[in-house]
Scaffold this active site. Sequence first.
Site, PDB file in Angstrom:
ATOM      1  N   LYS A  89      26.641  15.721 -18.000  1.00  0.00           N
ATOM      2  CA  LYS A  89      28.058  15.374 -18.152  1.00  0.00           C
ATOM      3  C   LYS A  89      28.954  16.265 -17.296  1.00  0.00           C
ATOM      4  CE  LYS A  89      27.461  11.828 -20.754  1.00  0.00           C
ATOM      5  NZ  LYS A  89      27.753  10.481 -20.228  1.00  0.00           N
TER       6      LYS A  89
ATOM      7  N   ASN B 146      29.366   3.386 -18.421  1.00  0.00           N
ATOM      8  CA  ASN B 146      29.222   3.882 -19.785  1.00  0.00           C
ATOM      9  C   ASN B 146      27.793   4.195 -20.203  1.00  0.00           C
ATOM     10  OD1 ASN B 146      29.915   4.012 -22.811  1.00  0.00           O
ATOM     11  ND2 ASN B 146      28.604   2.199 -22.711  1.00  0.00           N
TER      12      ASN B 146
ATOM     13  N   TYR C  11      21.734  16.900 -21.515  1.00  0.00           N
ATOM     14  CA  TYR C  11      22.930  16.085 -21.704  1.00  0.00           C
ATOM     15  C   TYR C  11      24.162  16.797 -21.163  1.00  0.00           C
ATOM     16  CZ  TYR C  11      26.358  13.059 -23.994  1.00  0.00           C
ATOM     17  OH  TYR C  11      27.396  12.187 -24.244  1.00  0.00           O
TER      18      TYR C  11
ATOM     19  N   ASP D  89      18.506  -2.460 -15.272  1.00  0.00           N
ATOM     20  CA  ASP D  89      18.193  -1.047 -15.485  1.00  0.00           C
ATOM     21  C   ASP D  89      19.045  -0.251 -14.510  1.00  0.00           C
ATOM     22  OD1 ASP D  89      17.174   1.525 -15.534  1.00  0.00           O
ATOM     23  OD2 ASP D  89      15.073   0.916 -15.446  1.00  0.00           O
TER      24      ASP D  89
END
Length: 246
Positions: free
Chosen positions: A155, A83, A151, A56
């Site tokens: 990023k 990733n 999100y 995890d």
Amino acid sequence: MSANTIIITGAGSGIGRATTRHFLENGWKVGLVGRRADALEETAAGHAEALILPCDVTDEGQVDATFDKATAEWGHLDAIFNNAGAVLPATLIDEIKVADWKRVTDVNITGMFLCARAAFRVMRNQDPKGGRIINNGSISAHAPRPGSVPYTASKHAVSGLTKTISLDGRPFNIACGQIDIGNALTDMAVAMTKGVPQANGTNAIEPVMDAREVARAVWHMAGLPLDTNIQTLTIMATNMPFVGRG
């Protein structure tokens, strides 16, 4: 000469799976990181150079132990493709639960930080020093989609993380770059082929690209000599609504 080594997080599906298989096919030793061992085994498909590393990425102890295990197995870490990521359905900010915000940012920011930190520690202390960290950003690091606060914010944070590691890694021969991906066809992107919200309030089908092209781009970044770095690479479906979005 021994094979190059890379750890790939989120290797159990999507871009992580496609990238893992491409590296294995091209002679790299790959450490597959993800929460589900069965999904990692499916990605590896019995390849002799695949090292299954259930982990995890939001758990500090698990991450450090995972990198120690890979280093003990290989003796040297050349690269990591950072990733693993999480998303939410499109939601306006006042309808986003704090728990959902934390779930996305825990994976996309804290998880990426923990894996980059562990990789940096290994690369800084190994002999010879050095290695390459490749972070998976997103086109959302440049322009948001509607209803994507957690999100998109995460990023943008990845971009800051990448630039700082790139700077801090210079004395130790550690290169760090970022790949920003748009509309690679994975399970997560199937919705693009059916219609997704646009900035003008409509829904539209969007072009997608083969995820294997992303894998080839990451492989190219990882294979560069350490005196050369792709700082930021954007790869996208040619006709997706990004350039001119809105």
